[in-house]
Design a protein around this motif. Structure first.
Motif, PDB file in Angstrom:
ATOM      1  N   GLY A 211       0.833  -1.296   0.048  1.00 52.58           N
ATOM      2  CA  GLY A 211       0.020   0.045   0.004  1.00 52.58           C
ATOM      3  C   GLY A 211       0.937   0.985  -0.026  1.00 52.58           C
ATOM      4  O   GLY A 211       1.980   1.206   0.191  1.00 52.58           O
ATOM      5  N   PRO A 212       0.309   2.448  -0.020  1.00 50.67           N
ATOM      6  CA  PRO A 212       1.006   3.682   0.102  1.00 50.67           C
ATOM      7  C   PRO A 212       1.754   3.725   1.354  1.00 50.67           C
ATOM      8  O   PRO A 212       1.572   3.215   2.407  1.00 50.67           O
ATOM      9  CB  PRO A 212       0.074   4.817   0.284  1.00 50.67           C
ATOM     10  CG  PRO A 212      -1.231   4.127  -0.356  1.00 50.67           C
ATOM     11  CD  PRO A 212      -1.397   2.768  -0.311  1.00 50.67           C
ATOM     12  N   SER A 213       3.341   3.952   1.081  1.00 45.73           N
ATOM     13  CA  SER A 213       4.148   3.758   2.097  1.00 45.73           C
ATOM     14  C   SER A 213       5.535   4.813   1.874  1.00 45.73           C
ATOM     15  O   SER A 213       5.913   4.921   0.690  1.00 45.73           O
ATOM     16  CB  SER A 213       4.665   2.213   2.357  1.00 45.73           C
ATOM     17  OG  SER A 213       5.110   1.684   1.578  1.00 45.73           O
ATOM     18  N   SER A 214       5.992   4.958   3.124  1.00 46.61           N
ATOM     19  CA  SER A 214       7.280   5.722   2.747  1.00 46.61           C
ATOM     20  C   SER A 214       8.434   5.045   3.806  1.00 46.61           C
ATOM     21  O   SER A 214       9.566   5.697   3.851  1.00 46.61           O
ATOM     22  CB  SER A 214       7.045   7.088   3.204  1.00 46.61           C
ATOM     23  OG  SER A 214       6.568   7.180   4.672  1.00 46.61           O
ATOM     24  N   SER A 215       8.122   4.089   4.586  1.00 44.66           N
ATOM     25  CA  SER A 215       8.999   3.458   5.568  1.00 44.66           C
ATOM     26  C   SER A 215       8.675   1.878   5.555  1.00 44.66           C
ATOM     27  O   SER A 215       7.509   1.504   5.747  1.00 44.66           O
ATOM     28  CB  SER A 215       9.002   4.014   6.932  1.00 44.66           C
ATOM     29  OG  SER A 215       9.881   3.598   7.763  1.00 44.66           O
TER      30      SER A 215
ATOM     31  N   ASN B 230      11.202   2.655  -3.721  1.00 42.22           N
ATOM     32  CA  ASN B 230      10.902   4.103  -3.609  1.00 42.22           C
ATOM     33  C   ASN B 230       9.706   4.289  -2.694  1.00 42.22           C
ATOM     34  O   ASN B 230       8.677   3.317  -2.857  1.00 42.22           O
ATOM     35  CB  ASN B 230      10.881   4.963  -4.771  1.00 42.22           C
ATOM     36  CG  ASN B 230      12.186   4.940  -5.305  1.00 42.22           C
ATOM     37  OD1 ASN B 230      13.350   4.557  -5.034  1.00 42.22           O
ATOM     38  ND2 ASN B 230      12.311   5.702  -6.575  1.00 42.22           N
ATOM     39  N   SER B 231       9.316   5.146  -2.107  1.00 43.79           N
ATOM     40  CA  SER B 231       8.003   5.619  -1.368  1.00 43.79           C
ATOM     41  C   SER B 231       7.019   5.621  -2.383  1.00 43.79           C
ATOM     42  O   SER B 231       7.362   6.018  -3.868  1.00 43.79           O
ATOM     43  CB  SER B 231       8.244   7.090  -0.618  1.00 43.79           C
ATOM     44  OG  SER B 231       8.528   8.057  -1.639  1.00 43.79           O
ATOM     45  N   CYS B 232       5.864   5.505  -2.176  1.00 44.29           N
ATOM     46  CA  CYS B 232       4.773   5.618  -3.016  1.00 44.29           C
ATOM     47  C   CYS B 232       3.537   5.952  -2.542  1.00 44.29           C
ATOM     48  O   CYS B 232       3.442   5.797  -1.130  1.00 44.29           O
ATOM     49  CB  CYS B 232       4.540   4.058  -3.971  1.00 44.29           C
ATOM     50  SG  CYS B 232       4.135   2.801  -2.550  1.00 44.29           S
ATOM     51  N   GLY B 233       2.603   6.522  -3.318  1.00 39.41           N
ATOM     52  CA  GLY B 233       1.287   6.532  -2.860  1.00 39.41           C
ATOM     53  C   GLY B 233       1.032   8.099  -2.227  1.00 39.41           C
ATOM     54  O   GLY B 233       2.307   8.701  -1.824  1.00 39.41           O
ATOM     55  N   PRO B 234      -0.221   8.532  -2.047  1.00 38.07           N
ATOM     56  CA  PRO B 234      -0.315   9.690  -1.292  1.00 38.07           C
ATOM     57  C   PRO B 234       0.237   9.852   0.144  1.00 38.07           C
ATOM     58  O   PRO B 234       0.083   8.800   0.770  1.00 38.07           O
ATOM     59  CB  PRO B 234      -1.861   9.927  -1.333  1.00 38.07           C
ATOM     60  CG  PRO B 234      -2.218   9.159  -2.467  1.00 38.07           C
ATOM     61  CD  PRO B 234      -1.446   8.038  -2.702  1.00 38.07           C
ATOM     62  N   GLU B 235       0.686  10.828   0.434  1.00 40.57           N
ATOM     63  CA  GLU B 235       1.425  10.964   1.838  1.00 40.57           C
ATOM     64  C   GLU B 235       0.493  10.663   3.026  1.00 40.57           C
ATOM     65  O   GLU B 235       0.799   9.852   3.942  1.00 40.57           O
ATOM     66  CB  GLU B 235       2.103  12.270   2.210  1.00 40.57           C
ATOM     67  CG  GLU B 235       3.559  12.397   1.195  1.00 40.57           C
ATOM     68  CD  GLU B 235       4.118  13.344   1.609  1.00 40.57           C
ATOM     69  OE1 GLU B 235       4.275  13.998   2.954  1.00 40.57           O
ATOM     70  OE2 GLU B 235       5.072  14.073   0.968  1.00 40.57           O
TER      71      GLU B 235
END
Length: 348
Positions: free
Chosen positions: A124-128, A219-224
């Motif tokens: 899913g959207p993620s940054s970490s 890389n990170s993905c999706g709306p923050e």
């Protein structure tokens, strides 16, 4: 030892378009939607936060106690094939894939290859979700089937066990229609070298790689605002929404996030064992020079003694958090020197 000398793939990643046919893709997606729910990668691969640290590429200050919350990210995994067999008959041709076998033999210029694993990361959207890492290698006698992930990862990154490491290659295939991030970062010249990137959107694009010795990650993905759903836990799962094309993340049976299909990033990871010739295949198959856990720890401890590092051997070295942190501190090469801003610390 120069970590760049052995943490490099046999060749640069090689791009492939339309890796699976549309019919194959649809059947793969049907399995992922119909056979879930799927657990987080963390819960499948690790039994403690210390093991996560040892398997990725970092260490912690002495006395610091890590927690699961430090690593949580909405990244889940479906296992589709393992032990040289497809787990689902409807996608057997995707696993026993003649095209992929030809690609990986060519990548290594080898005579023989056999498929050994197929996974799908559902993100899913993620940054970490993890620092740059190498994938779990197989060694003669020591594999992910009989050993924890942290040990296999540290054996790879230490460089002490190269003579026993089995050659491998993967075909990574991405399906992601999102408009924010979602690319792939890799360090083909070692952790001190310049990183390179593939950029999304990617739909059926693939790369032939040797990820056991190449640092890499998503890389990170999706709306923050969707990247860290409230209620996410180590035992959360993802499953298809039965009433739509969406996906749902659940904790304790409760939906904590509804995800549109276009915001879900899929990585189909197909892997093969590689044998340069019949002699190398025979060495692996006849088990004439296999490692054991006792032998592995003997090599680690011998190196610690040579470096003058004091230690106390625990009764259960495979699961002792303090001992894992000691080995990590002395044998993990650490983070890559150059980190591009697009890389959002999401695990691949």
């Amino acid at each position: 030892m120069n970590n760049n000398a052995f943490l490099r793939p046999v060749a640069e990643p090689q791009l492939v378009e339309a890796a699976f046919s549309e019919d194959q893709r649809q059947r793969l997606f049907n399995v992922m939607r119909d056979k879930g729910p799927w657990k987080t990668i963390l819960s499948q691969e690790f039994s403690s936060p210390e093991e996560v640290i040892a398997t990725t590429s970092g260490s912690l200050p002495e006395g610091f106690v890590p927690t699961w919350d430090m690593f949580l990210s909405p990244v889940f995994r479906a296992t589709l094939g393992r032990g040289h067999a497809s787990l689902y008959p409807e996608i057997e041709d995707c696993f026993l894939n003649s095209r992929f076998l030809e690609l990986v033999r060519g990548y290594w210029n080898a005579k023989y290859a056999t498929p050994n694993l197929m996974l799908c990361n559902i993100q899913g959207p993620s940054s970490s979700g993890g620092t740059p890492h190498v994938d779990g290698a197989d060694f003669r006698g020591i594999t992910i089937q009989n050993s924890p992930s942290w040990l296999v990862g540290l054996m790879t990154k230490s460089g002490l066990f190269r003579e026993w490491q089995i050659k491998k290659a993967q075909v990574l295939t991405w399906y992601y229609k999102g408009q924010i991030g979602g690319g792939f970062t890799y360090w083909p010249d070692g952790p001190q070298g310049q990183p390179k990137q593939l950029y999304a959107p990617m739909w059926g694009r693939a790369a032939v790689v040797e990820n056991e010795v190449m640092y890499h990650g998503a890389n990170s993905c999706g709306p923050e605002d969707l990247r860290r759903p409230e209620g996410l836990a180590i035992d959360s799962v993802i499953a298809a929404d039965p009433s739509s094309s969406d996906w749902q993340i659940k904790t304790d049976g409760k939906v904590i996030q509804q995800l549109p299909a276009d915001e879900v990033r899929f990585l189909v990871h197909w892997g093969a064992d590689i044998f340069m010739d019949l002699d190398e295949m025979s060495l692996v198959l006849d088990h004439s020079d296999d490692l054991s856990h006792e032998r592995v720890f003997g090599i680690f401890l011998s190196e610690l003694r040579a470096r003058g590092v004091p230690f106390k051997m625990p009764t259960d070295p495979l699961h002792d958090g303090e001992f894992i942190q000691l080995l990590t501190a002395h044998f993990d090469p650490g983070l890559p020197t150059i980190m591009p801003p697009e890389y959002g610390l999401a695990a691949e």
